[in-house]
Design a protein around this motif. Structure first.
Motif, short mmCIF file in Angstrom:
data_model
loop_
_atom_site.label_atom_id
_atom_site.label_comp_id
_atom_site.label_asym_id
_atom_site.label_seq_id
_atom_site.Cartn_x
_atom_site.Cartn_y
_atom_site.Cartn_z
N ASP A 163 21.79 155.46 -14.51
CA ASP A 163 22.34 156.21 -13.38
C ASP A 163 22.07 155.61 -12.01
O ASP A 163 22.27 156.26 -11.00
CB ASP A 163 21.83 157.65 -13.41
N VAL A 164 21.63 154.36 -11.95
CA VAL A 164 21.42 153.73 -10.66
C VAL A 164 22.17 152.40 -10.53
O VAL A 164 21.89 151.61 -9.63
CB VAL A 164 19.91 153.52 -10.35
N GLY A 165 23.10 152.13 -11.42
CA GLY A 165 23.95 150.96 -11.29
C GLY A 165 23.25 149.63 -11.47
O GLY A 165 23.61 148.65 -10.82
N HIS A 166 22.27 149.56 -12.36
CA HIS A 166 21.53 148.33 -12.59
C HIS A 166 21.48 147.98 -14.07
O HIS A 166 21.61 148.85 -14.93
CB HIS A 166 20.08 148.47 -12.10
N ILE A 167 21.22 146.70 -14.34
CA ILE A 167 20.90 146.21 -15.68
C ILE A 167 19.49 145.65 -15.59
O ILE A 167 19.14 144.98 -14.62
CB ILE A 167 21.89 145.11 -16.12
N GLY A 168 18.67 145.95 -16.59
CA GLY A 168 17.31 145.45 -16.62
C GLY A 168 17.12 144.41 -17.70
O GLY A 168 17.80 144.47 -18.74
N ARG A 169 16.23 143.46 -17.46
CA ARG A 169 15.86 142.47 -18.48
C ARG A 169 14.34 142.45 -18.59
O ARG A 169 13.64 142.09 -17.65
CB ARG A 169 16.35 141.07 -18.13
N LEU A 170 13.85 142.86 -19.75
CA LEU A 170 12.41 142.88 -20.03
C LEU A 170 12.05 141.65 -20.85
O LEU A 170 12.65 141.41 -21.90
CB LEU A 170 12.04 144.16 -20.79
N ASP A 171 11.08 140.89 -20.37
CA ASP A 171 10.55 139.77 -21.13
C ASP A 171 9.29 140.26 -21.81
O ASP A 171 8.26 140.45 -21.16
CB ASP A 171 10.24 138.60 -20.19
N PRO A 172 9.31 140.52 -23.13
CA PRO A 172 8.14 141.07 -23.81
C PRO A 172 6.92 140.15 -23.78
O PRO A 172 5.79 140.64 -23.89
CB PRO A 172 8.62 141.28 -25.24
#
Length: 195
Positions: A163-172
């Motif tokens: 709901d905030v217009g973003h894509i996230g990328r998590l590096d584990p």
């Protein structure tokens, strides 16, 4: 989702009475037979792993379903995983869940690990229409939840900050998350990754 052996296609579906995802279905590709399996809780998402196990999240728990018998094993996380909306699997066979946070489940140890979703400082311009966040005067940071999730070939976990217009990328490996603003996007639901 198809299984890796190409025998079945798995799906969840709404019950006629309850209107919830209360059953798991297995479609046998060779015979056309459909088998129904009752779920212990409303399922919000599912994943068929590389070893043909079926994972269903629902009711704040994770279930491993035996595709032959319909029996399931219940895993209860130490945190509230909430209503998960997406699942993925990494190269080590860990199951990833998207919801109020990003959660990793290791089937070998039956351990859960939780990753917070960072707040963002640049919300969508129509953010005020989102009832999940109330914009306070002078508010600089905005929280979100993840809706969809995909794991790439390097085991990075990509997700939509719904709901905030973003894509996230998590590096584990580093446990670092980078957020990317999608211009003019308000709510982002789906995501997938290429090879």
């Amino acid at each position: 989702m198809p299984d890796p052996e190409g025998k079945y296609v798995w799906f969840t579906y709404f019950g006629q009475v309850s209107g919830t995802n209360e059953k798991l279905g297995r479609f046998d590709i060779a015979t056309g037979e459909i088998r129904e399996m009752q779920l212990p809780a409303e399922a919000s998402t599912m994943q068929v792993s590389k070893d043909a196990r079926v994972w269903v999240a629902g009711g704040g728990k994770l279930y491993q379903v035996d595709g032959r018998t319909g029996e399931y094993t219940t895993y209860t996380p130490p945190m509230r995983i909430g209503r998960t909306m997406g699942q993925g699997e990494d190269s080590a066979g860990n199951i990833w869940l998207a919801g109020d946070t990003i959660v990793k489940f290791d089937p070998r140890t039956a351990k859960f690990e939780e990753f917070e979703i960072p707040k963002v400082s640049t919300p969508a311009k129509d953010y005020e229409r989102n009832l999940g966040n109330v914009r306070a005067e002078g508010q600089q940071e905005f929280w979100s939840r993840a809706y969809a999730l995909a794991v790439d070939s390097k085991d990075n976990v990509w997700y939509t900050a719904y709901d905030v217009g973003h894509i996230g990328r998590l590096d584990p490996k580093t446990k670092q998350t980078r957020m990317y603003r999608v211009p003019d996007a308000i709510m982002i639901k789906g995501i997938t990754v290429g090879p």
